[in-house]
Design a protein around this motif. Structure first.
Motif, PDB file in Angstrom:
ATOM      1  N   PHE A  56       0.835  -1.202   0.000  1.00 30.36           N
ATOM      2  CA  PHE A  56       0.000   0.000   0.000  1.00 30.36           C
ATOM      3  C   PHE A  56       0.868   1.250   0.000  1.00 30.36           C
ATOM      4  O   PHE A  56       0.563   2.227  -0.688  1.00 30.36           O
ATOM      5  N   GLY A  57       1.971   1.225   0.739  1.00 27.12           N
ATOM      6  CA  GLY A  57       2.879   2.370   0.760  1.00 27.12           C
ATOM      7  C   GLY A  57       3.496   2.634  -0.605  1.00 27.12           C
ATOM      8  O   GLY A  57       3.613   3.788  -1.038  1.00 27.12           O
ATOM      9  N   CYS A  58       3.876   1.577  -1.305  1.00 28.23           N
ATOM     10  CA  CYS A  58       4.456   1.729  -2.645  1.00 28.23           C
ATOM     11  C   CYS A  58       3.427   2.262  -3.639  1.00 28.23           C
ATOM     12  O   CYS A  58       3.739   3.129  -4.464  1.00 28.23           O
ATOM     13  N   VAL A  59       2.204   1.760  -3.567  1.00 24.21           N
ATOM     14  CA  VAL A  59       1.152   2.239  -4.471  1.00 24.21           C
ATOM     15  C   VAL A  59       0.817   3.694  -4.171  1.00 24.21           C
ATOM     16  O   VAL A  59       0.653   4.506  -5.088  1.00 24.21           O
ATOM     17  N   LEU A  60       0.748   4.047  -2.907  1.00 25.88           N
ATOM     18  CA  LEU A  60       0.458   5.434  -2.530  1.00 25.88           C
ATOM     19  C   LEU A  60       1.574   6.363  -2.994  1.00 25.88           C
ATOM     20  O   LEU A  60       1.304   7.445  -3.530  1.00 25.88           O
ATOM     21  N   LEU A  61       2.809   5.952  -2.830  1.00 27.91           N
ATOM     22  CA  LEU A  61       3.937   6.757  -3.282  1.00 27.91           C
ATOM     23  C   LEU A  61       3.924   6.917  -4.793  1.00 27.91           C
ATOM     24  O   LEU A  61       4.162   8.021  -5.309  1.00 27.91           O
ATOM     25  N   PHE A  69      -0.827   8.047 -12.822  1.00 24.53           N
ATOM     26  CA  PHE A  69      -0.708   6.624 -12.493  1.00 24.53           C
ATOM     27  C   PHE A  69      -2.097   6.031 -12.294  1.00 24.53           C
ATOM     28  O   PHE A  69      -2.877   6.508 -11.488  1.00 24.53           O
ATOM     29  N   SER A  70      -2.405   5.008 -13.052  1.00 27.30           N
ATOM     30  CA  SER A  70      -3.728   4.403 -12.996  1.00 27.30           C
ATOM     31  C   SER A  70      -3.719   3.173 -12.102  1.00 27.30           C
ATOM     32  O   SER A  70      -2.791   2.368 -12.135  1.00 27.30           O
ATOM     33  N   LEU A  71      -4.745   3.045 -11.299  1.00 30.73           N
ATOM     34  CA  LEU A  71      -4.892   1.883 -10.445  1.00 30.73           C
ATOM     35  C   LEU A  71      -5.731   0.788 -11.105  1.00 30.73           C
ATOM     36  O   LEU A  71      -6.021  -0.220 -10.495  1.00 30.73           O
ATOM     37  N   ARG A  72      -6.104   1.012 -12.354  1.00 35.77           N
ATOM     38  CA  ARG A  72      -6.864   0.004 -13.091  1.00 35.77           C
ATOM     39  C   ARG A  72      -5.950  -1.110 -13.569  1.00 35.77           C
ATOM     40  O   ARG A  72      -4.793  -0.891 -13.882  1.00 35.77           O
TER      41      ARG A  72
END
Length: 103
Positions: A56-61, A69-72
């Motif tokens: 989660f920290g890497c995705v948030l960063l 940056f797409s989360l799809r």
């Protein structure tokens, strides 16, 4: 090629960091003798607890550094679930096959 390099680096990092974090928590030194006080269950629990926090920290960063940056997903959910399942099986087998004084 890039995914292969990232896979090797992540496996080496996982192998090194897991032993660095769990050794102080899983051993007890008394009277000059080192005793292992936890088993593979602690290592498995520690890894399973730490992974979502780091992920989660890497995705948030990544999202904060790049607004586009797409989360799809760019692939199917079945493929992602299969990769996750196989990675979990590999982790469980690795934990139970390794001696507790090394992992």
């Amino acid at each position: 090629i890039i995914l292969s390099i990232l896979n090797v680096l992540s496996q080496v990092g996982q192998r090194i960091s897991l032993s660095v974090y769990t050794t102080p928590l899983s051993t007890h030194v008394a009277c000059g003798k080192t005793q292992v006080i936890t088993g593979p269950y602690f290592v498995l629990f520690f890894s399973a607890t730490l992974f979502p926090i780091v992920f989660f920290g890497c995705v948030l960063l990544a999202k904060l550094l790049n607004r586009r940056f797409s989360l799809r997903l760019s692939t199917s959910h079945k493929r992602v679930a299969l990769i996750g399942f196989l990675n979990a099986i590999k982790g469980v087998l690795l934990v139970y096959s390794s001696p507790t004084d090394r992992t």
